[in-house]
Motif scaffolding. Structure first.
Motif, short mmCIF file in Angstrom:
data_model
loop_
_atom_site.label_atom_id
_atom_site.label_comp_id
_atom_site.label_asym_id
_atom_site.label_seq_id
_atom_site.Cartn_x
_atom_site.Cartn_y
_atom_site.Cartn_z
N LEU A 2 0.83 -1.20 0.00
CA LEU A 2 0.00 0.00 0.00
C LEU A 2 0.87 1.26 0.00
O LEU A 2 0.57 2.23 -0.69
N GLY A 3 1.95 1.21 0.79
CA GLY A 3 2.84 2.36 0.82
C GLY A 3 3.44 2.64 -0.56
O GLY A 3 3.52 3.79 -0.99
N LEU A 4 3.80 1.57 -1.24
CA LEU A 4 4.34 1.73 -2.59
C LEU A 4 3.31 2.36 -3.52
O LEU A 4 3.61 3.29 -4.28
N ALA A 5 2.07 1.86 -3.39
CA ALA A 5 0.99 2.42 -4.20
C ALA A 5 0.84 3.90 -3.89
O ALA A 5 0.66 4.73 -4.79
N THR A 6 0.95 4.23 -2.58
CA THR A 6 0.84 5.64 -2.21
C THR A 6 1.90 6.48 -2.91
O THR A 6 1.63 7.61 -3.31
N PHE A 7 3.09 5.91 -3.06
CA PHE A 7 4.13 6.69 -3.72
C PHE A 7 3.76 7.02 -5.16
O PHE A 7 3.98 8.14 -5.62
N PHE A 8 3.16 6.06 -5.86
CA PHE A 8 2.71 6.36 -7.22
C PHE A 8 1.72 7.52 -7.20
O PHE A 8 1.79 8.46 -7.99
N VAL A 9 0.79 7.41 -6.25
CA VAL A 9 -0.25 8.44 -6.20
C VAL A 9 0.34 9.79 -5.84
O VAL A 9 -0.01 10.82 -6.42
N VAL A 10 1.28 9.78 -4.90
CA VAL A 10 1.91 11.04 -4.50
C VAL A 10 2.66 11.63 -5.68
O VAL A 10 2.63 12.85 -5.91
N HIS A 11 3.30 10.78 -6.44
CA HIS A 11 3.99 11.26 -7.63
C HIS A 11 3.03 12.00 -8.55
O HIS A 11 3.31 13.09 -9.04
N ARG A 12 1.88 11.38 -8.75
CA ARG A 12 0.88 12.03 -9.60
C ARG A 12 0.44 13.34 -8.96
O ARG A 12 0.25 14.35 -9.64
N ALA A 25 -3.27 2.25 -8.63
CA ALA A 25 -2.27 3.30 -8.41
C ALA A 25 -1.32 3.38 -9.58
O ALA A 25 -0.95 4.46 -10.05
N LEU A 26 -0.95 2.21 -10.11
CA LEU A 26 -0.06 2.18 -11.27
C LEU A 26 -0.73 2.86 -12.46
O LEU A 26 -0.11 3.61 -13.21
N GLY A 27 -2.04 2.59 -12.60
CA GLY A 27 -2.78 3.22 -13.68
C GLY A 27 -2.77 4.72 -13.55
O GLY A 27 -2.59 5.44 -14.53
N LEU A 28 -2.93 5.19 -12.32
CA LEU A 28 -2.89 6.63 -12.09
C LEU A 28 -1.55 7.19 -12.55
O LEU A 28 -1.46 8.29 -13.07
N PHE A 29 -0.52 6.39 -12.37
CA PHE A 29 0.82 6.81 -12.74
C PHE A 29 1.00 6.86 -14.25
O PHE A 29 1.66 7.73 -14.79
N ARG A 30 0.35 5.90 -14.96
CA ARG A 30 0.71 5.72 -16.37
C ARG A 30 -0.20 6.42 -17.36
O ARG A 30 0.21 6.72 -18.48
N MET A 31 -1.47 6.60 -16.99
CA MET A 31 -2.43 7.06 -18.00
C MET A 31 -2.15 8.48 -18.48
O MET A 31 -1.58 9.29 -17.75
N PRO A 32 -2.60 8.79 -19.71
CA PRO A 32 -2.20 10.06 -20.30
C PRO A 32 -3.03 11.29 -19.88
O PRO A 32 -2.51 12.39 -19.94
N ASP A 33 -4.29 11.14 -19.56
CA ASP A 33 -5.04 12.35 -19.22
C ASP A 33 -5.94 12.12 -18.01
O ASP A 33 -6.10 11.00 -17.53
N VAL A 34 -6.54 13.19 -17.54
CA VAL A 34 -7.29 13.14 -16.28
C VAL A 34 -8.36 12.07 -16.30
O VAL A 34 -8.51 11.29 -15.36
N TYR A 35 -9.12 12.02 -17.41
CA TYR A 35 -10.27 11.13 -17.40
C TYR A 35 -9.84 9.67 -17.37
O TYR A 35 -10.40 8.87 -16.63
N SER A 36 -8.83 9.36 -18.16
CA SER A 36 -8.37 7.96 -18.15
C SER A 36 -7.82 7.61 -16.77
O SER A 36 -8.00 6.50 -16.27
#
Lengths: 226, 82, 162, 113, 116, 82, 486
Positions: B9-19, E23-34
């Motif tokens: 979960l912490g790792l997932a949080t890092f992805f989200v924080v990056h975003r 979370a990975l998807g949030l990292f990779r997708m190209p725009d807000v909606y995706s």
């Protein structure tokens, strides 16, 4: 220039902080009043939640003050923003989905708030949290319906009556020849809903009061014209 | 066991924080916040399991409710409502 | 009255979920609180009233949940595949979904179901068309859209709110 | 120990914001960050290793395996007071914006600071 | 360890896996909606799974975890819908290919306004 | 170093990042978002420190109410810092 | 029911919660409530006064013995100051009865009452964290009241005050935290017994935090930037409350903590040094002011500097002189603010220049202003004379001629600017016919204060005989610990 001074100041403060806290033991048991509370709370107040017992019973005077602080903040905000309400302007309405769901969730959120403050002496939470949750629930309606109005009259009544209840409970203790805010009800068995003497009464009063106050604050801020 | 899951979960949080840090538009960041709160709710429930205290679940419940309303406020602000 | 009772019962059930206890004091407190809260919120909480508890509808609710769960799991696996695959195979667009539902609650449930199943996201509702952001637009034909996205849900909902 | 570091950095960052930022709302944000830091510091002072929350919800719990409840009670009060201060501050900010149509401190300054 | 408990653990693990993928998807997708698509939905599903699983592991917690899961299932789509709508009203257009024209564009201003 | 300590490290780092973010950010809405994120992490930390009461309060007040009144104040004033 | 110290807090709170309901009935009732409350409290405090002078009354709240419950410590010093606070509070209420005509009236009276109650709480409490709560009550009421007129400068002054005030409360909370973490208790008496458990480094830090935190409320030198603005922008009665009551409470808290925990020669030296700086800088600044209320504010800071010096010397004589000075200052500064409030109202301008000729147009108000000015300078036969004299005598006894000279310099500067204002007031000049009248309630309020000032000036013994026990209570930490922990 200003930044340099600020950083210098912070460096000094930070140096002291680190020096003080590097010697502060972390995670060790302490002697002191905390230990006494842990050992005697259930016996003396009947509340399962020691934090609640401290907040309402041992340090009940603090809580009275805290309620007053919030009350003053609401009053003060009302005074500061007085005469700035009203004026029409165009606003984007919420979508059907948000409206429908808010309608559904609003009673549930209020019920959750009520649950939190009724069970203050058994589970985490209490009057303040419950009141905050209720105010947030009302905010949900404010956000979905621009025309949703809370009755200021009712808010005033709830606020005052709850506050008076708190003060009266305290004064009853004094009138019975003991001290202010002293418990005068039977303690009951711990972990029952009806236990811990005056703690649930005070927390219910606080819950209503805080809910009404925070709703008033949000209402005041939302209805202020820009 | 639970701790390993929490690390994930912490790792997932890092992805989200990056975003949340990078996200070009405010909406991206709000989405990130929304996700952080959701993940945190899961994390709180798992931690409750780890500490084995039933009462801790209450926190997760209230947390979920309130963070939802917070995010909704932000969304309504973006829309031009509020 | 029927609406009030419905609100009260729902709130009381939720209260039971909160407390998970059947002690008398808890039940009485819950009943009192539900009464108080229901008394000021029943007007907005529901339009139907007790009708929600008819056996036909209960069956439909279970059926709906079942359909929904399956769609949810399927769609989640689908999206998971898309996220993992290195090429990121997406083809997004916003399409219009004309629904025949008129009841706001029904529209809300439909829109929420569509939003919860990954791959589709309700962006806006204007009158009775839902605007849906679709991660993989396979068809532009209105009927095809309905078929692909939410026909199963809509059928049950239509029957439910008949 | 990590908690102390986190809390102290929060306090310092918040103070930095209050001291250097020119925007009124930013200053209020800084104040609330400082508050958070103080609260975290206080709670971590009361922590006891391998102890549990001071709530006797199960019969198996004993008093010697619990964290210090006093800081928690105090922080509860402090958080609510922080909210009250923030609310009043924001009310004042709205008032000031109403008069000056700006949030920049340098443009607002009429009284000597 | 009973069967229910094992099922609970399996559900927790599956939930966390989905959560991570979201979370990975949030990292990779190209725009807000995706991003909202993958992230919010998968994360919600994962969270629901995790919480529900905890309820199975600890049967006496079941009702409360169920309430949390249901609540998340109700609330999360609302917030992501509201966010999507907000972003669209703000003027963020989705990332699309030429042929998938945007159906909402011509009618976006028709949604209701209210007088305060 | 136990896994729990790793989790705490992650959380503290996230918290400091969020604090810096909300201090540097020119868009005040995002600064408010940053404070919300701080509160999120803070409430998890309280939870880890065995203070569910405080975690609950922080969730109710920090995550929701405080952020909301910030957003309202931003709405009533100016969103961008000059 | 016997009067008990907890009623100082409970009754105003009860009344404050009642006021919104009374507001639905009639506005007059709302206006009367604080007056009745303060009248009753002054009556009670006078009843309790001799008892508290003999032996400190320690009242327990919620029935738990200290240090486990919160206890209220109503010792001689607190009794002395609280009696003063309730009486001055009553007079200020009388003054604002006609002065405040601006809506929302019930909010004003609520905040006003809580401002005074918060100060009373600071004076009364025997618990460190409880003091923080009362500090916040005082501060939040003060911020709101500063911005009560809702004009440009008021909001700005209030924001500035809020900024500095939040810092002060944060620092104070930090000091509470460090103390708690080492001693494990929050009761003043208990902490005082265990203060050696704190390592020296942390102790120094705590001292700095307390001095900064409480110094802001007590207007010590580098931390008093908020004061002039807040004083001058708030409505006049509120300015009187700030100068007469709130500052005293802050100073008492600071001195109480310092005397209980950190009474070393170095700290006392430091206090004297800060007091001198505060005095001189404030008097210089007051000299340069053109607005009358700002001038009063700076003069108030200067007076506080004087009190800090006297307390810093730390002998019996100087401490009682300091208490006497606090008493006088509360009365006189309130009188000055009252008079200045109506003078500003009549002339329609805050500038000192525009006061010309008002002495003939509005003789009574101007006369009271002159009385106040002469009293604060320290001329006989007013009460200010005796306290200043006592301070000078005690400083001379301590044998520090330099300090004596510096105080005299400060007094001379003070005399110059006050006399300048008075002379301005009585400069003959044609004034357009002014129909505004000073209402009776305002005149009565000023009259009461002036009468007390004159009476105490003529018979200083009335107050003087109470000073010794009060000072003894403040100085003697061992007694405090014994009484506080019973």
């Amino acid at each position: 220039m200003r930044k340099a001074i600020a950083i210098l100041l912070l460096a000094i403060v930070g140096y002291y902080f680190i020096n003080v806290f590097i010697h502060m033991p972390f995670g060790e048991k302490r002697e002191g009043v905390g230990k006494y509370y842990l050992e005697n709370t259930v016996k003396e107040t009947g509340a399962a939640n020691v934090v609640t017992a401290i907040v309402v019973s041992y340090r009940g005077f603090d809580t009275l003050g805290e309620v007053t602080v919030l009350f003053l903040a609401a009053t003060g905000l009302g005074a500061i923003l007085f005469g700035k309400r009203g004026e029409k302007r165009r606003l984007q309405g919420a979508s059907v989905i948000v409206k429908t769901t808010s309608m559904m969730l609003y009673p549930m959120v209020v019920l959750l708030g009520a649950y939190v403050f009724v069970h203050g002496h058994l589970t985490p939470g209490g009057g303040f949290q419950g009141g905050a949750i209720i105010a947030t629930g009302v905010l949900l309606m404010f956000m979905s319906y621009r025309h949703f109005n809370v009755s200021h009259n009712a808010l005033t009544w709830i606020e005052s009556l709850a506050g008076l209840t708190f003060a009266t409970v305290g004064l009853i203790g004094l009138a019975l020849g003991t001290t202010f805010l002293q418990n005068f009800l039977p303690l009951g068995t711990p972990n029952d809903l009806v236990s811990a003497g005056i703690i649930p009464i005070i927390y219910i009063a606080v819950g209503f009061k805080v809910g009404a106050e925070l709703t008033g604050v949000l209402d005041n801020m939302l209805k202020t014209i820009r | 066991m639970i701790l390993y899951i929490l690390i994930v979960l912490g790792l997932a949080t890092f992805f989200v924080v990056h975003r949340g840090l990078k996200g070009p538009t405010p909406s991206d960041r709000i989405v990130a916040l929304d996700n952080i709160t959701t993940i945190t709710t899961a994390g709180l429930v798992l931690l409750g399991l780890y500490f084995d205290r039933y009462i801790y679940i209450d926190v997760a419940l209230i947390y979920g409710v309130l963070s939802f309303i917070g995010v909704l406020t932000l969304a309504r602000y973006l829309e031009g409502g509020l | 009255m029927s609406r009030f009772l419905f609100t009260f019962i729902v709130l009381f059930l939720i209260w039971l979920g909160f407390t998970t206890s059947l002690a008398t004091a808890e039940l009485i407190t819950g009943a009192v609180l539900s009464l108080i809260i229901a008394s000021f919120s029943y007007k907005t909480f529901t339009v139907e009233g007790l009708g929600f508890f008819s056996p036909r509808r209960v069956v439909l609710i279970i059926k709906y949940l079942f359909v929904f769960m399956i769609a949810l799991i399927k769609a989640n696996i689908d999206v998971a595949k898309r996220v993992i695959s290195p090429k990121l195979p997406i083809n997004p667009g916003i399409v219009e979904y004309k629904t025949q539902l008129t009841n706001p609650t029904a529209v809300t449930i439909l829109a929420n179901s569509i939003t919860l199943t990954p791959g589709t996201l309700t962006v806006d509702v204007i009158d009775n068309s839902l605007f849906i952001h679709w991660i993989d637009v396979t068809t532009k034909d209105p009927e095809g859209i309905v078929r692909e996205i939410g026909e199963d849900f809509e059928k049950i909902l239509k029957e439910f709110f008949k | 120990m990590l908690y102390y570091i986190g809390a102290i950095s929060l306090i310092l960052i918040g103070m930095y914001a209050v001291l250097t930022k020119k925007n009124l709302l930013k200053i209020v944000v800084g104040l609330s960050i400082v508050d958070s830091g103080v609260n975290l510091l206080f709670i971590s002072v009361g922590y006891v290793k391998d102890a549990t929350a001071p709530i006797f919800s199960m019969p198996s719990l004993t008093a010697d395996k619990m964290v210090d409840p006093v800081p928690q009670a105090l922080v509860l009060t402090a958080i609510v007071i922080g909210l009250a201060t923030t609310a009043v501050a924001l009310g004042l900010v709205i008032r000031l914006y109403d008069h000056h149509k700006t949030l920049n401190i340098n443009k607002i300054r009429q009284l000597k600071w | 360890m009973g069967v229910v408990e094992i099922i609970g653990w399996v559900i927790i693990v599956i939930g966390v896996a989905f959560l991570f993928l979201g979370a990975l998807g949030l990292f990779r997708m190209p725009d807000v909606y995706s991003r909202m698509q993958t992230a919010t939905k998968s994360v919600t599903f994962g969270t629901m799974g995790t919480i529900f699983g905890v309820g199975l592991v600890h049967p006496e917690w079941f009702w409360k975890t169920l309430i949390i899961a249901v609540f998340i299932a109700i609330s999360n789509p609302i917030s992501s819908h509201a966010l999507a709508r907000g972003s669209y009203k703000m003027g963020i257009r989705p990332f699309t290919k030429e042929e998938n024209m945007d159906d909402l564009e011509p009618v976006v201003d028709k949604s209701e306004d209210e007088e305060e | 170093m136990s896994w729990l300590a790793v989790l705490v490290l992650v959380l503290v780092v996230v918290q400091i990042i969020a604090a810096l973010f909300s201090v540097w950010q020119k868009d005040l809405l995002l600064a408010a978002l940053g404070t919300s994120a701080i509160s999120v992490v803070l409430s998890v930390l309280f939870y880890l420190l065995q203070a569910p009461d405080v975690a609950l309060t922080e969730a109710a007040i920090g995550v929701a109410l405080s952020t909301i009144i910030f957003v309202i104040a931003i709405k009533k004033t100016d969103r961008y810092e000059e | 029911m016997e009067f008990s110290p907890v009623l100082y807090i409970a009754i105003p709170l009860f009344a404050a919660f009642l006021i919104p309901l009374l507001g639905k009935v009639s506005k007059t009732l709302v206006k009367l409530t604080p007056g009745i409350v303060f009248l009753y409290l002054s009556y009670g405090s006078i009843l309790l006064f001799p008892k508290a002078m003999e032996k400190p009354i320690v009242q327990v709240v919620a029935g738990f013995k200290p240090p486990f419950g919160i206890s209220l410590y109503y010792g001689a010093t607190a009794a002395f100051l609280i009696t003063m606070v309730t009486i001055v509070g009553f007079v200020i209420w009388l003054y604002s009865y006609k002065f405040i005509i601006r809506e929302p009236i019930e909010k004003y009276y609520m905040l006003f009452m809580m401002l005074i109650t918060g100060s009373t709480g600071i004076l009364l409490t025997g618990d460190m964290f409880n003091m923080f709560v009362f500090l916040e009550i005082t501060s939040i009421a003060a911020y709101s009241l500063t911005a009560f007129l809702r004009d440009k400068d008021g909001a700005e002054a209030a924001f500035k005050y809020l900024l500095i005030g939040s810092f002060s409360s944060t620092f104070y909370l930090l000091s509470v935290m460090i103390i708690y973490s080492y001693t494990g208790t929050l009761n003043f008496a208990d902490i005082a017994g265990k203060i050696d458990l704190i390592p020296p480094m942390a102790k120094g830090f705590v001292l700095v935090l307390v001095l900064v935190g409480m110094g802001i409320e007590a207007e010590m030198f580098p931390l008093n930037g908020w004061a002039p603005d807040a004083y001058s922008q708030a409505p006049s009665p509120v300015g009187a409350v700030f100068g007469g009551i709130v500052v005293k409470a802050g100073l008492y808290a600071m001195i109480r903590i310092v005397f209980l925990f950190f009474k070393t020669p170095e700290v006392m030296q430091f206090l004297i040094f800060m007091g001198i700086l505060t005095l001189l800088i404030a008097e210089m600044a007051a000299m340069r002011q053109h607005q009358i209320k700002r001038m009063l504010a700076f003069s108030s800071i200067g007076q506080m500097g004087l009190v800090i010096i006297a307390l810093g010397i730390g002998t019996m004589g100087s401490t009682s002189a300091a208490l006497f000075q606090m008493f006088n200052h509360a009365l006189i500064k309130s009188l000055l603010f009252f008079a200045a409030g109506y003078l500003v109202f009549h002339s329609g301008s805050k500038q000192i220049e525009d006061l010309e000729g008002l002495g003939y147009d509005k003789p009574v108000t101007s006369f009271f202003f002159a009385v106040g000015a002469l009293a604060i300078i320290g001329l006989p036969p007013f009460s200010g004379f005796w306290s200043k004299l006592l301070i000078l005598v005690s400083v001379a006894k301590a044998g520090d001629i330099a300090i004596l000279l510096l105080i005299l310099t400060g007094s001379v500067i003070e005399a110059i600017y006050y006399l300048r204002a008075v002379v301005k007031l009585y400069t003959r000049k044609e004034v357009p016919d002014n129909v505004r009248r000073t209402p009776i309630s305002g005149l009565v309020a000023m009259g009461i204060l002036a009468a007390i000032i004159l009476y105490v000036g003529l018979y200083p013994g009335v107050i003087e005989k109470w000073l010794a026990p009060a000072a003894n209570n403040l100085l003697n930490a061992a007694d405090y610990i014994k009484a506080g922990l019973f």
